[in-house]
Design an enzyme around this catalytic site. Structure first.
Site, short mmCIF file in Angstrom:
data_model
loop_
_atom_site.label_atom_id
_atom_site.label_comp_id
_atom_site.label_asym_id
_atom_site.label_seq_id
_atom_site.Cartn_x
_atom_site.Cartn_y
_atom_site.Cartn_z
N LYS A 185 52.86 46.42 31.68
CA LYS A 185 52.12 45.35 30.99
C LYS A 185 50.81 45.87 30.40
O LYS A 185 50.50 45.59 29.24
CB LYS A 185 51.79 44.19 31.96
CG LYS A 185 53.00 43.51 32.55
CD LYS A 185 52.61 42.29 33.37
CE LYS A 185 51.77 42.59 34.59
NZ LYS A 185 52.49 43.28 35.68
N ARG A 197 50.34 34.03 37.44
CA ARG A 197 51.23 34.65 38.42
C ARG A 197 51.84 33.62 39.37
O ARG A 197 52.63 34.00 40.24
CB ARG A 197 50.44 35.66 39.25
CG ARG A 197 50.59 37.11 38.78
CD ARG A 197 49.65 37.95 39.62
NE ARG A 197 50.13 39.28 39.83
CZ ARG A 197 49.65 40.36 39.18
NH1 ARG A 197 48.76 40.23 38.23
NH2 ARG A 197 50.08 41.55 39.48
N ARG A 221 51.45 56.49 39.48
CA ARG A 221 50.19 56.03 38.88
C ARG A 221 49.05 56.14 39.91
O ARG A 221 47.94 56.52 39.58
CB ARG A 221 50.36 54.57 38.41
CG ARG A 221 49.15 53.97 37.73
CD ARG A 221 49.47 52.62 37.10
NE ARG A 221 49.55 51.56 38.09
CZ ARG A 221 49.90 50.29 37.81
NH1 ARG A 221 50.22 49.95 36.58
NH2 ARG A 221 49.94 49.38 38.75
N ARG A 229 43.93 54.52 42.33
CA ARG A 229 43.89 53.10 42.69
C ARG A 229 44.51 52.91 44.08
O ARG A 229 45.68 53.25 44.28
CB ARG A 229 44.70 52.31 41.64
CG ARG A 229 44.05 51.01 41.23
CD ARG A 229 44.90 50.34 40.17
NE ARG A 229 45.67 49.24 40.74
CZ ARG A 229 46.40 48.41 40.03
NH1 ARG A 229 46.48 48.56 38.73
NH2 ARG A 229 47.06 47.43 40.60
N ARG A 249 53.57 43.85 46.96
CA ARG A 249 53.26 43.29 45.64
C ARG A 249 54.53 42.89 44.90
O ARG A 249 54.58 41.85 44.24
CB ARG A 249 52.46 44.30 44.81
CG ARG A 249 50.98 44.29 45.20
CD ARG A 249 50.29 45.58 44.89
NE ARG A 249 50.31 45.93 43.49
CZ ARG A 249 50.12 47.17 43.02
NH1 ARG A 249 49.93 48.16 43.87
NH2 ARG A 249 50.12 47.40 41.75
#
Ligand code: ADP
Length: 194
Positions: A14, A89, A128, A134, A146
């Protein structure tokens, strides 16, 4: 105005596609995840609250998220449009967004849903995490949580936008540029304002 909801599970791409769409159509990019992370970095009260949920891979409560999003939208006087990335969401967030936009005589133009299978998502996010540092991208249990939150609370929103005849689905497993081309075609076929 061109108001796009970019929809999809964590790791679907996204953010990557949002950046390209923002450039092409000169939209304001509102990523709730980025806004929460900026608040955490700046040590705000909102950041402190959000961090507790994000560290567990849970959604931040609707009330807090909706209030924050509305205040962000309110910062722009005459935008060409918004791209909502990571919001809504939950059904409550989607209803609140419709209601809020309606008070400004606005509405969502199109919802673009990126579909990627779960194993590929987990792989992408962990990669990632190694590159970006992160925290919520580095722990497989958080990542799986998640995806679970997405399946339970966010995926049902597809029905919400399908009923409004705004949902367009695309396979998010291909190359970045190919997906971008497809998204642009969908936008231009559906948005009279472009
Ligand atoms: P990803 O799509 O990879 O999960 P995001 O940056 O969009 O990454 O979101 C990171 C975290 O921020 C989520 O796991 C959640 O805790 C929080 N968050 C982001 N957007 C929302 C939202 N609309 N509602 C509730 N929580 C959110």
């Amino acid at each position: 105005m061109l108001n796009i909801v970019l929809f999809g599970p964590p790791g679907a791409g996204k953010g990557t596609q949002a950046e390209k769409l923002v450039k092409k159509y000169q939209l304001v990019h509102l990523s709730t995840g980025d806004i929460f992370r900026a608040n955490i970095k700046n040590g705000t009260e909102l950041g402190k609250l959000a961090k507790g949920y994000m560290d567990k891979g849970e959604l931040v409560p609707d009330e807090v998220t909706i209030k924050m999003l509305e205040s962000e939208v309110g910062k722009y006087a005459y935008p060409k449009g918004f791209i909502f990335d990571g919001f809504p969401r939950t059904t409550a967030q989607a209803q609140a967004l419709d209601k809020f936009l309606a008070t400004r005589n606005l509405s969502i133009t199109i919802t673009l849903a990126l579909e990627v299978d779960e194993e590929e998502l987990t792989k992408r996010i962990l990669l990632r995490g190694k590159e970006s540092g992160r925290a919520d991208d580095q722990d497989e249990n958080i990542v799986r949580n998640r995806v679970k939150e997405y399946n339970n609370k966010t995926a049902p929103l597809k029905e919400f936008y399908l009923k409004q005849e705004k949902l367009k689905t695309i396979q998010g497993a291909g190359g970045i540029d190919d997906i971008f081309t497809e998204l642009c075609k969908m936008i231009e076929a559906n948005a009279k304002t472009v």
